[in-house]
Enzyme design. Structure first.
Site, PDB file in Angstrom:
ATOM      1  N   TYR A   1       0.866  -1.154  -0.038  1.00  0.00           N
ATOM      2  CA  TYR A   1      -0.511   0.287  -0.332  1.00  0.00           C
ATOM      3  C   TYR A   1       1.180   1.108  -0.393  1.00  0.00           C
ATOM      4  O   TYR A   1       2.212   0.850   0.222  1.00  0.00           O
ATOM      5  CB  TYR A   1      -0.964   0.454   1.218  1.00  0.00           C
ATOM      6  CG  TYR A   1      -0.956  -0.580   2.743  1.00  0.00           C
ATOM      7  CD1 TYR A   1      -0.091   0.359   2.764  1.00  0.00           C
ATOM      8  CD2 TYR A   1      -1.510  -0.401   3.404  1.00  0.00           C
ATOM      9  CE1 TYR A   1       1.033  -0.112   4.672  1.00  0.00           C
ATOM     10  CE2 TYR A   1      -1.489  -0.473   4.987  1.00  0.00           C
ATOM     11  CZ  TYR A   1      -0.278  -0.132   5.094  1.00  0.00           C
ATOM     12  OH  TYR A   1      -0.002  -0.382   6.702  1.00  0.00           O
ATOM     13  N   GLU A   2      -0.053   2.061  -0.538  1.00  0.00           N
ATOM     14  CA  GLU A   2       0.815   3.469  -0.727  1.00  0.00           C
ATOM     15  C   GLU A   2       1.382   3.108  -1.579  1.00  0.00           C
ATOM     16  O   GLU A   2       3.164   4.524  -1.443  1.00  0.00           O
ATOM     17  CB  GLU A   2       1.713   4.312   0.758  1.00  0.00           C
ATOM     18  CG  GLU A   2       0.354   4.162   2.155  1.00  0.00           C
ATOM     19  CD  GLU A   2      -0.585   4.254   1.751  1.00  0.00           C
ATOM     20  OE1 GLU A   2      -1.236   5.420   0.771  1.00  0.00           O
ATOM     21  OE2 GLU A   2      -1.801   4.506   3.178  1.00  0.00           O
ATOM     22  N   GLY A   3       1.258   2.668  -2.761  1.00  0.00           N
ATOM     23  CA  GLY A   3       2.656   2.409  -3.860  1.00  0.00           C
ATOM     24  C   GLY A   3       3.316   1.293  -3.688  1.00  0.00           C
ATOM     25  O   GLY A   3       4.421   1.337  -2.593  1.00  0.00           O
TER      26      GLY A   3
END
Lengths: 593, 593
Positions: free
Chosen positions: A439-441
């Site tokens: 998550y978050e890239g």
């Protein structure tokens, strides 16, 4: 319940000796928390996290969140713990005093958050995302928006969320379809579906401020037509009281491998009222304020989970009696030796310990630059600090989560069969931590961000500053016999990273696939180098304390020697791999897979 | 439901071209299944596993097994699938025809079992452990015991289990407490608790034959006082019919991270009737017959899970549209390119593909030696084959599961956020596969077995035979320009493995902790070398087919080149690490962790 002993001694060593925290006592926020106050704050946070959050960690995993038509229920105990967290001031910790924050240094906040994430990662995400929303509004909101939302987000009475992903679009936000229709009163009607929204609904706070990416009717296609909106769960009246329920609803919870204590929501916006934040079509710019902060927070989770997993593996390895040491019994009166005597168990524990301590230094070192980038009076230093934040963010996110996960898996392995059962916390740690690589890239996106954007930014100013800093350190510290192995290790690592950087500059521009194919190994090499540098600095500091009665310093040196002996050699492999470029990686046609 | 396409083309390539299966047509079992028959058998097994086992895989994970006072219920559908498996002859596949087996080559059985494990690992463990019990009784049972148990175990009408672990003793079996009291009729009364007993109870078979390690009253302490017993769930009458229920009971199920479809039982033996198998106090010797077989089976699971995880990642990567290729759109008419265009996604997929195909070759190559060790008329070859089985077993177990898990985790990563949800099978693959690094001897135990026992056995005869074989191959194949990169890679890998072996011989004897500290990296280096050898052999075979219209051979070469370019460099790192020895690993006192 998992065991957990907060790394307070490490925090103190890093703040006091390594980062020389007191040097910055004249800066805002630092003045309010000189070292002895900072130490007390961290001591209190250690008690809160171990006493309140840790006992809820397994409950959160086993009971999870529950969707009801009236809203999402968090696991038993979360509400009380959250209230306590708010009252203790951990949510407002480093926020702007203008809006009720305490304005304390980010470097201390990172230390507090490591303890929060370690003791209850799923819980820690609720205030973590609130702070992201706070930062976006603080950065780009109008004075009225700041006045309306920041005090409650600062205090933690309200929570915030990030709404990016849609079913067909995650990394590639240009595809997003959620639409925003302008209304006569200046607001917008937001309609669309968002998925994987952490804390999209919960019963911890009176209100939730959703930050939602959407496309204003008629906006250009792709990423140039995306705007960001504030969409409150409950409308906020002019006097700050709560009004009608907005049509922003959690319509379901995601079934996940881990972080069951955090509500991962499918959000439905149906003509929900929203307010533009920042400029039209410049939503991504504002979103990246949250995103960069979130990425550092995820890197921190990687370390935090690795630390608690390690501590529980150590606990098990000291108690579990099985077999005898290869060099003769170490527990002759017992039926067998504790498994910590076995070299291969030691290898896994030392790998984790040396990683964790290096990673912690890297995080605090970077977080201090974060403080300096805002607060230091020297323009050049602020610029360097800002450059470093950009450069280090993808490395911290991906290296700390990827390697952290490796050590979490090893810590499970130390438990043998017990690790695979849900009677021990090792399984939960591994299941929870797996999301941090995504998550978050995803970590692949971080690697591309590093090689594609951060290296090249301002003509490579950030990476060259980092090379210079390491060169200067090597030059200034050559000659001391005990320190020399660290100096040599750093010289090797730095030369490898420079070699890899040059290779990228020469080969990544002519064929972007070379950059892509090399990106993962380049980021790994960067991580190894950064941790080697941290260990070099820590070793110097520990050597300076050689006469000290505290055995902490000797242990630090032993751990550092392990890192440069056993772990630093990974850099050479990553360099070899990255320099093979795209040919081997891209040779196969997609149909042949 | 997961996608799965059985690797039939690979099996055919390995059997026909690489291993030259038809050369052994004169050996027992091989005569019954020449290549065209073998191909049909594998085709049928592919249909059975994809059609029957695969649809039950997710059901097994989500519904799991259920404990009831009457016995354990397997997940819905398992009973019917098991019946079909028995009827189709997969349980009796390579068992002794004297007891109703089909006597088919083990190398074919491995191929069948890869498909079984890939499509439903938890299910496949039931017949897998039955075969282990069959082998132990076949090896060490009295004629009467063989007559009584082997036909029903062979057919699969009855199942078998292995009972080693007790709450306080796993790896260190010398600590075990389960006791056996001799009775006047020659039987024993067995009392004790065993944990983690896979298939300890289930509703698939009419009877379960437990093989139980216990200590006869008055036997010596430690491993020299352990005997093995046959303890049937239902007593068996002289005419083969079932008698009274024995006091061997599953008293609970373990809550586990994965393999929910397999019943992991806590077994209670309370004066249960048992029969000694093999000699008194020589139980471990017999148990190791089962154990070695089980270890190969676990290595196979590592590959099987890596294969199906890879296939599902490829499927996702071809369908998920997100972002554009760095070198220009590859799906210009679509809203975005499939993520398989991205080099870092390719890297993960190629890593898995090159590993899987190399590992499959290594498994079949070893399994063929297993056949030869029993069946070949040449004494020298039988001895070499037997030596290889001993040497390769720990490598296959640990390298294939450890690396397999890495690729399974990468395959989850390819899915992005979807991989963390339980809507896709990636999470289950990862949760299921995690046990393979642990059971049947943790991977650390395998590494110790390799460096502590297998290398030194018979004066190093096995490893030197392996070095000679590689040297001969290198000598015989030098000169062909297209093959040369593979020859060079093998020469490098072999030299590194020899270097590591010499280091161990020089340093591991004087300080056993050096051997222990080096063991993991030595095993990894061994695995890289073995796969490099497999890729060299496969490349030669594929090059010989260069004119062939089938694109399979060109793909094989591309994949092989990826392995030697991108993955073989891991060997050098492991050599560097292992040669650092015990100093860094053991320097820290246990109290300092």
């Amino acid at each position: 319940m998992p065991v957990y002993s907060a790394p307070l001694r490490d925090f103190r060593f890093l703040l006091e000796d390594v980062l020389q925290y007191d040097k910055y006592a004249n800066l805002p926020g630092f003045a309010d928390a000189p070292l002895d106050v900072a130490t007390q704050i961290l001591d209190e946070a250690a008690k809160f996290t171990a006493g309140t959050l840790l006992p809820l960690n397994g409950i959160g995993d086993k009971q999870g969140c529950t969707w009801t038509p009236e809203g999402v229920k968090t696991p038993p105990g979360f509400k009380g713990a959250y209230k306590q967290m708010v009252e203790s001031g951990y949510v407002s910790f480093s926020s702007d005093p203008t809006y009720g924050g305490q304005g304390l240094p980010a470097v201390l906040n990172v230390a507090v958050n490591e303890m929060v994430s370690a003791t209850n990662m799923a819980f820690g995400m609720y205030p973590g995302l609130t702070h992201g929303a706070y930062s976006a509004i603080h950065e780009a909101g109008t004075p009225e928006q700041k006045e309306m939302y920041l005090p409650k987000l600062t205090s933690g009475e309200w929570a915030g969320t990030m709404n990016l992903t849609e079913p067909h679009c995650g990394t590639d936000l240009g595809l997003l379809r959620t639409k925003a229709v302008p209304q006569a009163d200046g607001s917008y009607k937001i309609t669309g579906q968002k998925i994987w929204i952490s804390g999209g609904d919960q019963d911890l706070t009176d209100n939730i401020i959703h930050l939602v990416l959407a496309r204003i009717e008629g906006a250009p296609a792709g990423v140039k037509g995306i705007s960001l909106f504030i969409v409150p769960k409950f409308m906020v009246n002019a006097d700050g009281s709560l009004g009608a329920r907005n049509t922003a609803t959690c319509v379901g919870l995601e079934h996940k491998m881990g972080i069951h204590g955090n509500a991962t929501c499918v959000m439905s916006y149906e003509d929900a009222t929203g307010y533009l934040i920042g400029k039209e079509n410049e939503g991504l710019k504002v979103m990246f304020v949250m995103m960069n902060e979130a990425r550092l927070g995820v890197g921190l989770q990687g370390l935090a989970m690795s630390e608690i997993a390690y501590q529980n593996a150590v606990d098990f390895a000291k108690q579990r009696l099985q077999g005898r040491s290869l060099t003769g019994p170490k527990n002759a009166d017992g039926p067998a030796d504790p498994v910590i005597v076995h070299p291969d168990v030691r290898r896994m524990l030392m790998d984790a310990k040396a990683f964790n301590e290096g990673a912690r230094a890297f995080l605090l070192w970077t977080a201090l630059y974060g403080d300096l980038s805002h607060k230091h009076p020297d323009d050049a230093l602020r610029q360097k600090a800002n450059d470093y934040m950009g450069l280090m963010t993808p490395v911290l996110k991906a290296y700390l989560t990827g390697e952290g996960f490796r050590h979490i898996s090893d810590s499970l392995q130390v438990h043998g069969g017990s690790g695979f059962t849900e009677h021990y916390p090792a399984s939960q740690f591994m299941r929870d931590a797996r999301i941090t690589l995504i998550y978050e890239g995803t970590n692949g996106v971080q690697a591309l961000d590093l090689v594609g954007r951060k290296l090249a930014a301002n003509g490579g100013r950030a990476i060259f500053a980092f090379f210079n800093e390491m060169d200067e350190w090597i030059g200034a510290n050559t000659g001391d016999a005990e320190l020399q192995p660290f100096v040599d290790a750093l010289a090797t690592a730095k030369a490898q990273l420079q070699d890899g950087t040059m290779w990228l500059m020469q080969n990544g521009m002519s064929n972007f696939d070379n950059a892509g194919a090399a990106s993962h190994d380049y980021l790994q090499l960067f991580g190894v180098t950064a941790l080697t540098y941290m260990w070099a600095i820590m070793a110097k500091t520990a050597l300076a304390k050689k006469g000290d009665a505290d055995p902490y310093y000797a242990t630090k040196l032993v751990t550092g020697r392990y890192f440069i002996t056993r772990m630093a050699p990974e850099g050479a492999m990553h360099l070899t791999k990255l320099k093979t470029g795209a040919d081997a990686v891209m040779a196969l046609a997609a149909e042949a897979f």
